[in-house]
Scaffold this active site. Sequence first.
Site, PDB file in Angstrom:
ATOM      1  N   PHE A   1       0.826  -1.202   0.000  1.00 30.97           N
ATOM      2  CA  PHE A   1       0.000   0.000   0.000  1.00 30.97           C
ATOM      3  C   PHE A   1       0.859   1.250   0.000  1.00 30.97           C
ATOM      4  O   PHE A   1       0.459   2.289   0.508  1.00 30.97           O
ATOM      5  CB  PHE A   1      -0.978  -0.009   1.196  1.00 30.97           C
ATOM      6  CG  PHE A   1      -1.654  -1.339   1.374  1.00 30.97           C
ATOM      7  CD1 PHE A   1      -1.343  -2.157   2.449  1.00 30.97           C
ATOM      8  CD2 PHE A   1      -2.576  -1.792   0.430  1.00 30.97           C
ATOM      9  CE1 PHE A   1      -1.942  -3.405   2.589  1.00 30.97           C
ATOM     10  CE2 PHE A   1      -3.177  -3.038   0.559  1.00 30.97           C
ATOM     11  CZ  PHE A   1      -2.859  -3.844   1.647  1.00 30.97           C
TER      12      PHE A   1
ATOM     13  N   LYS B   1      -6.942   1.084 -17.356  1.00 32.09           N
ATOM     14  CA  LYS B   1      -6.502   2.101 -16.406  1.00 32.09           C
ATOM     15  C   LYS B   1      -6.220   1.402 -15.079  1.00 32.09           C
ATOM     16  O   LYS B   1      -6.789   0.350 -14.793  1.00 32.09           O
ATOM     17  CB  LYS B   1      -7.586   3.171 -16.202  1.00 32.09           C
ATOM     18  CG  LYS B   1      -7.911   3.975 -17.459  1.00 32.09           C
ATOM     19  CD  LYS B   1      -9.056   4.961 -17.195  1.00 32.09           C
ATOM     20  CE  LYS B   1      -9.370   5.746 -18.470  1.00 32.09           C
ATOM     21  NZ  LYS B   1     -10.553   6.636 -18.280  1.00 32.09           N
TER      22      LYS B   1
ATOM     23  N   PRO C   1     -12.157  -9.602 -14.089  1.00 31.07           N
ATOM     24  CA  PRO C   1     -13.242  -9.108 -13.239  1.00 31.07           C
ATOM     25  C   PRO C   1     -13.094  -9.496 -11.774  1.00 31.07           C
ATOM     26  O   PRO C   1     -13.373  -8.682 -10.890  1.00 31.07           O
ATOM     27  CB  PRO C   1     -14.491  -9.782 -13.834  1.00 31.07           C
ATOM     28  CG  PRO C   1     -14.099 -10.290 -15.161  1.00 31.07           C
ATOM     29  CD  PRO C   1     -12.623 -10.452 -15.178  1.00 31.07           C
TER      30      PRO C   1
ATOM     31  N   ARG D   1     -10.564  -0.777 -19.825  1.00 29.65           N
ATOM     32  CA  ARG D   1     -10.830  -2.207 -19.945  1.00 29.65           C
ATOM     33  C   ARG D   1     -10.395  -2.896 -18.661  1.00 29.65           C
ATOM     34  O   ARG D   1      -9.285  -2.714 -18.185  1.00 29.65           O
ATOM     35  CB  ARG D   1     -10.078  -2.766 -21.143  1.00 29.65           C
ATOM     36  CG  ARG D   1     -10.335  -4.253 -21.308  1.00 29.65           C
ATOM     37  CD  ARG D   1      -9.554  -4.831 -22.455  1.00 29.65           C
ATOM     38  NE  ARG D   1      -9.451  -6.273 -22.293  1.00 29.65           N
ATOM     39  CZ  ARG D   1      -8.401  -6.998 -22.620  1.00 29.65           C
ATOM     40  NH1 ARG D   1      -7.341  -6.402 -23.158  1.00 29.65           N
ATOM     41  NH2 ARG D   1      -8.393  -8.293 -22.445  1.00 29.65           N
ATOM     42  N   ILE D   2     -11.282  -3.697 -18.112  1.00 27.92           N
ATOM     43  CA  ILE D   2     -10.980  -4.459 -16.904  1.00 27.92           C
ATOM     44  C   ILE D   2     -10.361  -5.785 -17.339  1.00 27.92           C
ATOM     45  O   ILE D   2     -10.977  -6.550 -18.072  1.00 27.92           O
ATOM     46  CB  ILE D   2     -12.257  -4.687 -16.076  1.00 27.92           C
ATOM     47  CG1 ILE D   2     -12.829  -3.356 -15.607  1.00 27.92           C
ATOM     48  CG2 ILE D   2     -11.981  -5.622 -14.900  1.00 27.92           C
ATOM     49  CD1 ILE D   2     -11.939  -2.550 -14.682  1.00 27.92           C
TER      50      ILE D   2
ATOM     51  N   GLU E   1      -5.900   1.839  -6.525  1.00 27.23           N
ATOM     52  CA  GLU E   1      -6.022   2.886  -5.500  1.00 27.23           C
ATOM     53  C   GLU E   1      -7.337   3.635  -5.517  1.00 27.23           C
ATOM     54  O   GLU E   1      -7.736   4.226  -4.511  1.00 27.23           O
ATOM     55  CB  GLU E   1      -4.864   3.889  -5.673  1.00 27.23           C
ATOM     56  CG  GLU E   1      -3.521   3.253  -5.291  1.00 27.23           C
ATOM     57  CD  GLU E   1      -2.328   4.030  -5.801  1.00 27.23           C
ATOM     58  OE1 GLU E   1      -1.731   4.759  -4.989  1.00 27.23           O
ATOM     59  OE2 GLU E   1      -1.987   3.921  -6.996  1.00 27.23           O
TER      60      GLU E   1
END
Lengths: 329, 195, 672
Positions: free
Chosen positions: C223, C634, C565, C561-562, C638
């Site tokens: 993180f 993308k 999923p 675009r993922i 975060e």
Amino acid sequence: MRTFTYDRASDVAAAVAGFAPGTMYLGGGTNLVDLMRLGVAEPERLVDVSKLPLRDVEADGEGLLIGSAVRNADLAAHPLVRERYPMLARAVLTGASGQVRNMATVGGNLLQRTRCSYFQDVTKACNKRSPGSGCPAIEGDHRNLAIFGHSTPQQAPQCVATHPSDMAVALAALDAQVRVAGPEGERVIAMPGLHRLPGTEPDRDTVLRPGELITAVRLPAPPPGASAYRKVRERASFAFALVSVAAALDVSDYGAVQGVRLALGGVAHAPWRARRAEEALLGQQADDDQFRRAADAELAHARPLPGNRYKVALARNLIVAVLRELMPR
Amino acid sequence: MAEITIRLNGTDVPLSVDPRTSLLDLLRERLGLTGTKKGCDHGQCGACTVLIDGRRANACLALAVAQDGADVTTVEGLTSAGHPPDGENEALHPLQAAFIERDAFQCGYCTPGQLCSAAGMLAERGPSAVTADLTADPALVPEEIRERMSGNLCRCGAYVNIVAAIGDVAGSGARAGDGVRATERAGAGSGRGAP
Amino acid sequence: MNRIEGRDKVTGRARYAAEYPADGVAYAFPVQSAIARGLIEFIDATAALDMPGVLAVLSSDDPPELSKDAEPELALFQTRRVAYYGQAVAAVVAESLETARAAARRVRIGYLPESHDVRLRPDHPGLYTPEKVNPAYPTVTEHGDLPGGLAGAAVSIDVTYTTPAEHNNPIEPHAAMAVWADDGVTIYDSTQGATSDRDTIAATLGLPRDKVRVIARHVGGGFGCKGTTRPNAILAAIAARAVARPVKVVLTRQQMFPMTGYRTPTIQRLRLGADAEGRLTALAHDVAEQTSTIVEFAEQTATPTRIMYAAPALRTSHQVVRLDVPTPAWMRAPGECPGMFALESAMDELAVAAGIDPVELRVINDPRTEPHSGLPFSSRNLVGCLREGARRFGWDRRDPSPGIRRDGRWLTGTGVASATYPAYRAASQASATKEDGGFVVRIAAADIGTGARTALTEIAAEALDAPAARVRLELGDSSLPRASVAGGSMGTASWGSAIVKACEDLLKNGSEGSGDTTEDVAGNAGFARHAFGAHFAEVRVDLGTGEVRVPRMLGVFAAGRIIDPTLARSQFIGGITMGLGMALMEETVIDAGTGDFLNHDLAQYHVAACADVQDIDAIWLDEEDPHLNPMGSKGIGEIGIVGSAAAIANAVYHATGRRIRDLPITPAKLLS
């Protein structure tokens, strides 16, 4: 961690007889090992009392006798506790995590030490760890600390720590008696009197004398009426109380309070039996106005610190809310 | 040094231990069983959860010397319980399979603790802090699972999937203490190990 | 597909940094300063050295040999000056962990303390304007007539929000094991980037890069706090060198607080003005935050305000003050996270003041081009996210009046906030070869829980037009082709681009291929690239006790675009969960008296526990964007934490009529 020797006690008499300065009794280790790793506790010898034959929960006349080596989880799950002392079961169930409740013993839970940030850090001054070194909490962060019973300005060395146990709050409300065996024999200590207020000796959490071992807790007959334990904390689980309330309420057919128990957690060096509130309620009508009046009677004697004033409002609201819930339908 | 014997994943192991050594460090540093994880060393995160005498416990707070004669199960023992460890082809515990199916982990560091904790939790009878009726063994609805698993922190935030995976294994209609319903082990071959 | 390393993780086989075997391994344990500022007068290690099993004590009495260019936070034991409480000032190396820890307590250090200053406040005389804010943005931007825009507004607000210091607290503590051989060292580290970690360690030790190897195949969360090299790695290296044995360093949870970075506290002033129709006439976001005395770290907190909403007058600024505190570092969504808490809370206050629905207010002000730069968006669908989320959350039935919905002891309410995160891409290299009857793709990327291993395998498989089962991905090793850090939500985009190139190269050449995206990413100008989203939250508040519970949250995202999923949903929900913690419970207490991070463990610093997380879900809208990278994706790691805290805070207002502008929203604050 300082090195130490480890012995397993075979019986209570042997455990107590072998006591010497530098000896500490080990139950589940959930607080003691934590403190040892922090350097706060530095025993030279550990006597493991978790396997002593003090692991039963049994009816004792109208009351209940709980061995000090009973694990917290087993206490909360015991049918007699769930049926007859629900306040105690609920208090234990809100404490810590499932894993810790499996390991922690009743005796160890009573003797756990404050979670004040300064106490837990040996690089910082702390009158409880080292009387006279100072109490940084008073000028520092005391949001989680005491509003009752802490050192007055005239008392030294100062301490504003709270006792973190939920179970102890319920035991205080239930008039539990703590049975103890020590080098000078056996005795019984009535709760809430096991835990001290800091007074002029903040290093002494309890009235236990060196070598004394808690062997059992006896509960008298449960108080009549309905009972509850509610704990307010900053996350939904696995956190210490900001304030907690253990309460029992017995209301007559005419709506008058004929019995009440009220104890607060998270507010003092010991579980805080709210006797003023109890007195104010006895004989009065069981309604919100009287609940508020009683809570105010108790909290009028609170001495909050600049950063924990919210606990006064929280305690007040919680007392009223819990008593309201305990009203007969 | 103290002499102890621990029954570890079904095998008796005699050991000589420094009294200061936690069960956690014994597993990780002495015995090469690094499946059990150290997250905080103070019982505050649950990553070190193992089963001691069948009950979930924090290995970091358990002194090794105090575990003489104890029966300890780690995540490595969950897999091979009843089956010899066999690399990629060994059968998975139903919880392990469910965690994979539900994507109930991300970084994976809290995962062994979650698994041992869930295994212990499913066998625990009695109420929890969120149970309305203290006298019954409540149904293991999501709210109950969440409360009972709150001793296992997950910073990746996989809780939603963790609760779903545990619910799958508990089975619909499960009550506290029923244990693991599915007795069939998940088959081999789903997913491959990574170097 | 299921995570490739799933079986290893659930069986405990996956090895993290402290879990590799080594013969004769010794343990190093840091000794930490007990003052926040001043000088070390003396170090007395005799008691420690007398303990059986202690091999060495390292300290500034005999500074270990490090490059003179070493970063201040990594220049271990080079100076007698103490920069913050809890700084590593010495270390014990011993045969066992128990001995090292016990001996560390026996090292006596005498200090010449100086009075310290650890308090960020808005009027601190030491506040200054840094030359730039992270990563390389202008510190101040301004266009239009701000005073005029505010004065001429039909409705205006001027409010200040504060967020506390927060700690990343991955469950795996920072750990490293160093093994020297010949004249080089291998370091098993817990890091978000093997390449950059190796580069930094080599530079710190004064070694050529090819003499240092970093291995990080599994990382237990980061993180951000493992995005740059931390003292554990350097300490392991110098300790191993000193005792000529492999040395393992595992920081305690308590040590992590001062030694491994944290998010700076912020003080953020938001001034917004709008006309009668709700169109912004002015928007100003001014930030004050802290850094250490030894490194300037300037979090880019106000930068999201440069891209979110159209406003004819728009100002953003940052000031920092050097305090006697540890150096802040990246924590999930640096900049966007704290900044959007303030901006999205302010937009909610403006909506209330203007009598406009909070969703509509954002739609009304959706810009056509990036507000500050004027660049066209490569793609932007904030409005779609807001509309879809509103629909699914039942927003059309929402009465905006605060404090009027009661369910027993609970007041209930709902809130909304926008989310955004830039879509960056950094240069990386990859190779692809035909091997083992399939393909092997190599890249020094890191999977810190994001699922990168799996996503990259899927990307490679698609590029090779082969089944994923025939593709093996190797990562987490600096001996593999150079890769950028797992951070900035740019991992998949950066590494995926390089992998696609390498695979295409292989398909052309037959048996092997390589890809280097350095030139591709350099030519990236011309568009404003961001992912957007909308968070919706439902809360219940008991004003008698101050308890806040969150029964329901939904994040709707438009992020290109993922790739996978399952992995995406887990990332979104994980970020939202962290936002819930930020809103209600996370706070690092900086103790004025000692200068220490006071609540330095996981019982005192509360992260969300399982019982806190009820119904949290995330969905996304299809979005095609040809201006990003070969995958059209993308970053999504975060954006979940961006705006989620504001959605909860806005819901608390809606439930109670109480606006708490200082995080976290605790019972104490609601009861005051």
